[in-house]
Design a protein around this motif. Sequence first.
Motif, mmCIF file in Angstrom:
data_model
loop_
_atom_site.group_PDB
_atom_site.id
_atom_site.type_symbol
_atom_site.label_atom_id
_atom_site.label_comp_id
_atom_site.label_asym_id
_atom_site.label_seq_id
_atom_site.Cartn_x
_atom_site.Cartn_y
_atom_site.Cartn_z
ATOM 1 N N ILE A 127 9.759 -2.713 -4.798
ATOM 2 C CA ILE A 127 9.660 -1.192 -5.539
ATOM 3 C C ILE A 127 9.626 -1.399 -6.869
ATOM 4 N N THR A 128 10.690 -2.081 -7.424
ATOM 5 C CA THR A 128 10.947 -2.189 -8.974
ATOM 6 C C THR A 128 9.680 -2.985 -9.406
ATOM 7 N N LYS A 129 9.222 -4.071 -8.679
ATOM 8 C CA LYS A 129 8.138 -4.975 -9.473
ATOM 9 C C LYS A 129 6.881 -3.804 -9.346
ATOM 10 N N THR B 279 0.897 -1.163 -0.145
ATOM 11 C CA THR B 279 0.052 -0.094 -0.072
ATOM 12 C C THR B 279 0.885 1.151 -0.154
ATOM 13 N N GLU B 280 2.048 1.185 0.852
ATOM 14 C CA GLU B 280 2.751 2.444 0.954
ATOM 15 C C GLU B 280 3.495 2.636 -0.496
ATOM 16 N N ILE B 281 4.011 1.686 -1.044
ATOM 17 C CA ILE B 281 4.799 1.675 -2.438
ATOM 18 C C ILE B 281 3.800 2.096 -3.452
ATOM 19 N N VAL B 282 2.419 1.742 -3.662
ATOM 20 C CA VAL B 282 1.489 2.066 -4.426
ATOM 21 C C VAL B 282 1.215 3.650 -4.256
ATOM 22 N N HIS B 283 1.077 4.011 -3.031
ATOM 23 C CA HIS B 283 0.666 5.493 -3.030
ATOM 24 C C HIS B 283 2.046 6.276 -3.448
ATOM 25 N N GLY C 216 6.738 -0.694 -9.540
ATOM 26 C CA GLY C 216 6.801 0.286 -10.636
ATOM 27 C C GLY C 216 6.433 -0.329 -12.034
ATOM 28 N N GLU C 217 6.875 -1.630 -12.184
ATOM 29 C CA GLU C 217 6.705 -2.259 -13.512
ATOM 30 C C GLU C 217 5.182 -2.509 -13.624
ATOM 31 N N ILE C 218 4.344 -2.939 -12.536
ATOM 32 C CA ILE C 218 2.974 -3.160 -12.765
ATOM 33 C C ILE C 218 2.418 -1.668 -13.489
ATOM 34 N N PHE C 219 2.672 -0.761 -12.512
ATOM 35 C CA PHE C 219 2.019 0.643 -12.948
ATOM 36 C C PHE C 219 2.765 1.329 -13.923
ATOM 37 N N GLU C 220 3.710 0.759 -14.529
ATOM 38 C CA GLU C 220 4.493 1.347 -15.607
ATOM 39 C C GLU C 220 5.130 2.616 -15.074
ATOM 40 N N GLU C 221 5.562 2.463 -13.964
ATOM 41 C CA GLU C 221 6.039 3.994 -13.295
ATOM 42 C C GLU C 221 7.610 3.708 -13.016
ATOM 43 N N LYS C 222 8.474 3.285 -13.757
ATOM 44 C CA LYS C 222 9.781 3.073 -13.708
ATOM 45 C C LYS C 222 10.688 4.171 -12.984
ATOM 46 N N LYS D 288 9.279 6.735 -11.188
ATOM 47 C CA LYS D 288 9.071 7.016 -10.128
ATOM 48 C C LYS D 288 9.502 6.092 -9.023
ATOM 49 N N ALA D 289 9.603 4.793 -9.331
ATOM 50 C CA ALA D 289 10.296 3.782 -8.608
ATOM 51 C C ALA D 289 11.882 4.012 -8.620
ATOM 52 N N ASP D 290 12.512 4.490 -9.422
ATOM 53 C CA ASP D 290 13.911 4.635 -9.479
ATOM 54 C C ASP D 290 14.056 5.708 -8.587
ATOM 55 N N VAL D 291 13.259 6.876 -8.486
ATOM 56 C CA VAL D 291 13.394 7.930 -7.498
ATOM 57 C C VAL D 291 13.556 7.264 -5.952
ATOM 58 N N LEU D 292 12.431 6.504 -5.732
ATOM 59 C CA LEU D 292 12.169 5.993 -4.583
ATOM 60 C C LEU D 292 13.421 4.910 -4.082
ATOM 61 N N ILE D 293 14.118 4.253 -4.962
ATOM 62 C CA ILE D 293 15.344 3.294 -4.764
ATOM 63 C C ILE D 293 16.225 4.421 -4.466
ATOM 64 N N GLU D 294 16.591 5.081 -5.219
ATOM 65 C CA GLU D 294 17.653 6.172 -5.157
ATOM 66 C C GLU D 294 17.402 6.945 -3.712
ATOM 67 N N GLN D 295 16.465 7.270 -3.172
ATOM 68 C CA GLN D 295 16.346 7.544 -1.761
ATOM 69 C C GLN D 295 16.647 6.835 -0.874
ATOM 70 N N LEU D 296 16.126 5.586 -1.134
ATOM 71 C CA LEU D 296 16.445 4.384 -0.157
ATOM 72 C C LEU D 296 17.884 4.062 0.024
ATOM 73 N N ASN D 297 18.572 4.109 -1.316
ATOM 74 C CA ASN D 297 20.101 3.946 -1.074
ATOM 75 C C ASN D 297 20.686 5.130 -0.516
#
Length: 289
Positions: free
Chosen positions: A133-135, A45-49, A137-143, A145-154
């Motif tokens: 997060i990557t998966k 839920t958090e990731i979808v949001h 992101g793929e489901i919603f075709e939001e690569k 935005k997913a990359d931004v979340l991963i970058e912040q996590l890193n």
Amino acid sequence: MKKNIILLFAIILVVSCGTKHNQEQEEKSQAETTPAIITAGGTITEIVHALGHGDAIVATDRTSTYPAKMQELPSIGYRNQIQAEGILSLKPDWILVEENYLNNDVLTQLKNSGKKVFVLEKPQSEETAVALITKIGEIFEEKEKADVLIEQLNKDLEALSVFKEQNKEQPKVAFIMSRGPEMVFLAGKDTFAEAMIALSGAQPVAVEFEGLKPLTPEALPALNPDYILLFESGFQASGGKEGLRSIQGITATTAWKKDQLIAMDGHYLSSFGPRMGQAAIDLFQKTHP
């Protein structure tokens, strides 16, 4: 000259109205094509949001406490309480569910309903958090935005590494789940608690069992943790520190004597989602004052 100015304003007005109309049509088209989503699992839920699709969620489960407005939606319940009929009655197009969260019969019913069902692994490490997060992101075709979340996590995890390099102490931490004086559990191996405590630079108490086990009177004095970690909800439900006094053996620990009891939001601590690094930093700072 005056006629030319009037003509120019007229052209701008037409173009502006046309652009606004096109934007409204595009937004209407997106709203009509966005699937109605039900999520089961707070991390999902958090990731979808976070990917910008929170408004498409029509219902979710009791563990989806972040962001807080998710709890205003219709609830499908919690784990074994959840029934396929209840989910399907809300007419979702997509159902995103955490692996092993629903019982097999319910999951089979959902898959046989003709709805799109995505079963996703519950993360418990940096690698599985990035994978989830990557998966999604793929489901919603939001690569992007997913990359931004991963970058912040890193970035958060890099900051954590610096903190741990500066302070290499490893205080012992025990996680207990309290549901009242007679229902207290100690976290063992292969749990989110063990993973988060280790990630934060502390040392999980050494036990031989896996999962959560009822706490025995002699366990805490024998383990003697420097810190005791709890969910905020459990801490409050127990009546705070004085309420926890009734847990046998707790007053004999270093954690109790030094007033080193830590209460953190349950989802924040255990979700291993986009804010995993932030949660680990917070726990590091609480155990390395």
